[in-house]
Enzyme design. Structure first.
Site, PDB file in Angstrom:
ATOM      1  CG  ASP A  41      -2.806   4.152   4.548  1.00  0.00           C
ATOM      2  OD1 ASP A  41      -3.847   3.989   5.225  1.00  0.00           O
ATOM      3  OD2 ASP A  41      -2.554   3.484   3.524  1.00  0.00           O
ATOM      4  CD1 TRP A  78      -1.974  -2.294   1.785  1.00  0.00           C
ATOM      5  CD2 TRP A  78      -2.977  -1.317   0.038  1.00  0.00           C
ATOM      6  NE1 TRP A  78      -2.954  -3.140   1.323  1.00  0.00           N
ATOM      7  CE2 TRP A  78      -3.582  -2.572   0.269  1.00  0.00           C
ATOM      8  CE3 TRP A  78      -3.439  -0.526  -1.019  1.00  0.00           C
ATOM      9  CZ2 TRP A  78      -4.637  -3.050  -0.529  1.00  0.00           C
ATOM     10  CZ3 TRP A  78      -4.480  -1.003  -1.807  1.00  0.00           C
ATOM     11  CH2 TRP A  78      -5.063  -2.239  -1.563  1.00  0.00           C
ATOM     12  CE  LYS A 127      -7.906  -2.182   5.338  1.00  0.00           C
ATOM     13  NZ  LYS A 127      -8.115  -3.394   4.529  1.00  0.00           N
TER      14      LYS A 127
HETATM   15  N1  PMP Z   1      -3.962   1.404   2.805  1.00  0.00           N
HETATM   16  C1  PMP Z   1      -3.932   0.260   3.509  1.00  0.00           C
HETATM   17  C2  PMP Z   1      -2.932   0.109   4.614  1.00  0.00           C
HETATM   18  C3  PMP Z   1      -4.842  -0.763   3.221  1.00  0.00           C
HETATM   19  O1  PMP Z   1      -4.813  -1.910   3.915  1.00  0.00           O
HETATM   20  C4  PMP Z   1      -5.780  -0.582   2.173  1.00  0.00           C
HETATM   21  C5  PMP Z   1      -6.832  -1.603   1.828  1.00  0.00           C
HETATM   22  N2  PMP Z   1      -6.610  -2.877   2.173  1.00  0.00           N
HETATM   23  C6  PMP Z   1      -5.746   0.606   1.445  1.00  0.00           C
HETATM   24  C7  PMP Z   1      -4.834   1.577   1.804  1.00  0.00           C
HETATM   25  C8  PMP Z   1      -6.695   0.861   0.307  1.00  0.00           C
HETATM   26  O2  PMP Z   1      -7.911   1.156   0.843  1.00  0.00           O
HETATM   27  P1  PMP Z   1      -9.237   1.379  -0.014  1.00  0.00           P
HETATM   28  O3  PMP Z   1      -9.633   0.032  -0.516  1.00  0.00           O
HETATM   29  O4  PMP Z   1     -10.178   1.946   0.997  1.00  0.00           O
HETATM   30  O5  PMP Z   1      -8.925   2.319  -1.115  1.00  0.00           O
END
Ligand code: PMP
Length: 357
Positions: A170, A100, A194
């Protein structure tokens, strides 16, 4: 509903507190002959829902004065782009600790210069930095970090020191799972799905001075200032997702707040990592000093054995244990709402499985 609940180890969308789901079910029809799904986002009733949700975020996170609490859409993924568009002048620092973070870097590169000030890629993302390992660059507009790496199962044990440039974090997969000092961060963002609610709403907590930054012309919807000035009501917000988030936050509060949730999270993770460390066949993926309390990743001697593990666990009512395709193996995502009984059931199963293997 409560009788057929199974243990859901999915990484997100993930387990929500049963009490919150039941509160949503009981209350959702009850808006003056309409359901919450049907009311106007400009109504008094909705104003109360969003107002309480914001107050709960402020209270539970300990958000100081001088920060905005925003409810946006587009997931954490849109924040990968919005953060640099709004906050980066020429360059920004990024600590790269997984899948990510790399996605965040790719979006930031479309806006300006990305300086990688830490990377664990050579170590296959098995670790995160200590504060002293992040060498911040001169003239960077901010430092971006991913506090919990959902796929690799690593988590900052200590947040970086605030520097000349603010930290953008994030926190999608560990928000409200432990106490943090918000004043050390310039901006926090998280997809809700989450730890704090369903998919569809992204929580952004951002310092006023970052909202005020303006380095380029941007479409209205992509500016933090638009959402801050309009109380997250510039356009129709995700009403139902925010309604569910309110119930999840009420549940956190009723449990004793983030400090109490953190204590349980420590215990839950300890039980699982102890079982991994005591075993001959399970091998934890993350370096011990970087282990996540939210996503516990481990491998078995062969991938066939991992597949068998996942299938047999499923037959026992434990789903979502397959590791992410980028890593393989097994991943148990055990966010705030995941019950400790489910960890104990998993550990029992792990021991039985090992005996047979
Ligand atoms: N950042 C992290 C640490 C994640 O775990 C995720 C999704 N698993 C995201 C960003 C992306 O999130 P979204 O699907 O809400 O765009």
């Amino acid at each position: 509903m409560s009788t057929n609940r199974i243990y859901n180890f999915n990484a997100g969308p993930a387990t929500l507190p049963l009490e919150a789901l039941e509160e949503v079910r009981a209350g959702m029809m009850d808006f003056g002959g309409m359901s919450v799904l049907e009311i106007s986002h400009r109504s008094k009733e909705y104003e109360a829902i969003q107002g309480e949700t914001r107050s709960l975020v402020a209270e539970l996170m300990g958000v100081p004065a001088g920060y905005q609490i925003l409810f946006l859409t587009g997931g954490a993924s849109l924040q990968f782009a919005m953060a640099p568009m709004n906050l980066m002048d020429k360059a920004a620092d990024y600590a790269v600790t997984g899948y990510w973070s790399k996605k965040a870097v790719a979006e930031a590169r479309l806006v300006g210069e990305v300086r990688t000030v830490f990377s664990s890629e050579e170590k296959k993302f098995a670790n995160v930095p200590q504060p002293s390992e992040i060498k911040r660059s001169d003239g960077a507009s901010y430092l971006h970090i991913t506090t919990n790496n959902t796929i690799y199962g690593t988590q900052y044990q200590e947040l970086p020191d605030p520097g000349a440039a603010p930290i953008v974090a994030d926190m999608s997969s560990d928000i409200l799972s432990y106490k943090i000092d918000v004043s050390r961060l310039g901006m926090i963002y998280a997809g809700a799905q989450k730890n704090i609610g369903p998919a569809g709403v992204t929580l952004v907590v951002i310092k006023d001075e970052l909202v005020a930054r303006k380095y380029r012309e941007l479409p209205t919807m992509l500016k933090y200032s638009t959402h801050a000035e309009n109380n997250s009501l510039f356009n129709t917000p995700p009403v139902f997702a925010i309604y569910v988030m309110r119930s999840v936050l009420r549940w956190i509060k009723a449990k004793g707040g983030v400090a109490a949730i953190e204590k349980t999270n420590i215990e839950k993770a300890r039980i699982l990592y102890d079982a991994i460390d005591a075993s001959q066949i399970y091998k934890g993926y993350a370096d011990k000093g970087s282990r996540s309390r939210m996503n516990v990743t481990f491998a078995t001697p062969t991938s066939e054995l991992a597949d068998k593990f996942v299938a047999e666990a499923k037959a026992r009512g434990m789903v979502g244990l397959k590791g992410h395709r980028a890593l393989g193996g097994i991943r148990a995502s055990i966010y705030n709402a995941f019950p400790i009984e489910g960890i104990k059931a998993l550990v029992e199963f792990m021991k039985e499985f090992e005996k047979k293997a």
